[in-house]
Design a protein around this motif. Structure first.
Motif, mmCIF file in Angstrom:
data_model
loop_
_atom_site.group_PDB
_atom_site.id
_atom_site.type_symbol
_atom_site.label_atom_id
_atom_site.label_comp_id
_atom_site.label_asym_id
_atom_site.label_seq_id
_atom_site.Cartn_x
_atom_site.Cartn_y
_atom_site.Cartn_z
ATOM 1 N N SER A 7 -41.422 0.757 -4.922
ATOM 2 C CA SER A 7 -41.925 1.709 -5.910
ATOM 3 C C SER A 7 -41.816 3.144 -5.386
ATOM 4 O O SER A 7 -41.380 4.044 -6.105
ATOM 5 C CB SER A 7 -43.380 1.372 -6.249
ATOM 6 N N LYS A 10 -38.184 4.227 -5.429
ATOM 7 C CA LYS A 10 -37.702 4.561 -6.777
ATOM 8 C C LYS A 10 -38.160 5.962 -7.166
ATOM 9 O O LYS A 10 -37.386 6.746 -7.717
ATOM 10 C CB LYS A 10 -38.212 3.540 -7.805
ATOM 11 N N ARG A 11 -39.419 6.261 -6.895
ATOM 12 C CA ARG A 11 -39.946 7.578 -7.246
ATOM 13 C C ARG A 11 -39.197 8.670 -6.471
ATOM 14 O O ARG A 11 -38.819 9.694 -7.032
ATOM 15 C CB ARG A 11 -41.448 7.646 -6.953
ATOM 16 N N LYS A 12 -38.964 8.438 -5.177
ATOM 17 C CA LYS A 12 -38.205 9.396 -4.362
ATOM 18 C C LYS A 12 -36.792 9.579 -4.904
ATOM 19 O O LYS A 12 -36.264 10.684 -4.921
ATOM 20 C CB LYS A 12 -38.148 8.938 -2.893
ATOM 21 N N TYR A 49 -43.582 6.414 -13.723
ATOM 22 C CA TYR A 49 -43.979 7.418 -12.742
ATOM 23 C C TYR A 49 -44.289 8.784 -13.359
ATOM 24 O O TYR A 49 -45.070 9.550 -12.794
ATOM 25 C CB TYR A 49 -42.866 7.599 -11.703
ATOM 26 N N LEU A 56 -41.910 15.212 -14.976
ATOM 27 C CA LEU A 56 -41.016 14.916 -13.854
ATOM 28 C C LEU A 56 -40.621 16.200 -13.121
ATOM 29 O O LEU A 56 -40.704 16.287 -11.896
ATOM 30 C CB LEU A 56 -39.767 14.178 -14.351
#
Length: 194
Positions: A7, A10-12, A49, A56
């Protein structure tokens, strides 16, 4: 534990893709679908996220600004004189901008366009507090011109973005000598002449 790391990764990846695409295409020409594709995630994953594209970009801005200011103030000490403190911070900022070009370019775009909402912009300014406090001390000690912090930043720090872009285009190759010259010009522009 592996699921949590996946997780985080993915966010990075979404943050990294946002930086790269905004730098290359601009904010408006960077759809969520392109960000998802570059990050190698499904478009729907973004919404796990981030609320939307604005969220974002705002969160990316805050993360990059935090990294930038943590780096800038890492070797700064409150016991330094105003001149020593400014020099330390200025060279750390220069080092970040020249070595973290993608992040620096992203911040420059954010600072020069309305793509960041005001709440996130104010959060970003809070991260600069050690520099703002140093300038206040400098004004109180009659060492720094009694002008707004926006003006001080414009004359002392923003020229680094111009130099970064000039180097990126190949117009100049920054070296120790011209960085010293740039620092002297920055310091001269904000110090009070007695």
């Amino acid at each position: 534990m592996a699921k949590l790391q996946k997780s985080i990764d993915k966010r990075k990846a979404l943050i990294k893709a946002t930086i790269e695409l905004v730098n290359n295409n601009g904010f408006h020409a960077t759809p969520m679908s392109k960000i998802a594709k570059m990050a190698n995630v499904s478009p729907g994953t973004i919404y796990l996220y981030f609320e939307n594209k604005q969220d974002l970009v705002n969160q990316t801005y805050i993360e990059v600004k935090t990294e930038y200011t943590n780096y800038a103030f890492k070797t700064y000490d409150l016991t330094m004189t105003v001149a020593e403190g400014f020099k330390t911070i200025w060279f750390r900022i220069a080092d970040f901008k020249l070595n973290e070009c993608e992040n620096a370019l992203f911040l420059a775009q954010c600072d020069n366009t309305p793509m960041i909402d005001e709440e996130s912009r104010q959060e970003g300014i809070k991260h600069l507090q050690p520099l703002l406090d140093l300038w206040t001390r400098g004004k109180n000690e009659s060492l720094i011109k009694p002008i707004s912090n926006h003006m001080l930043y414009a004359y002392a720090i923003n020229p680094l973005s111009f130099l970064l872009m000039s180097q990126k285009r190949g117009a100049i190759k920054l070296n120790k000598k011209n960085m010293e010259e740039a620092f002297e010009a920055a310091w001269t522009s904000i110090k009070l002449n007695k």
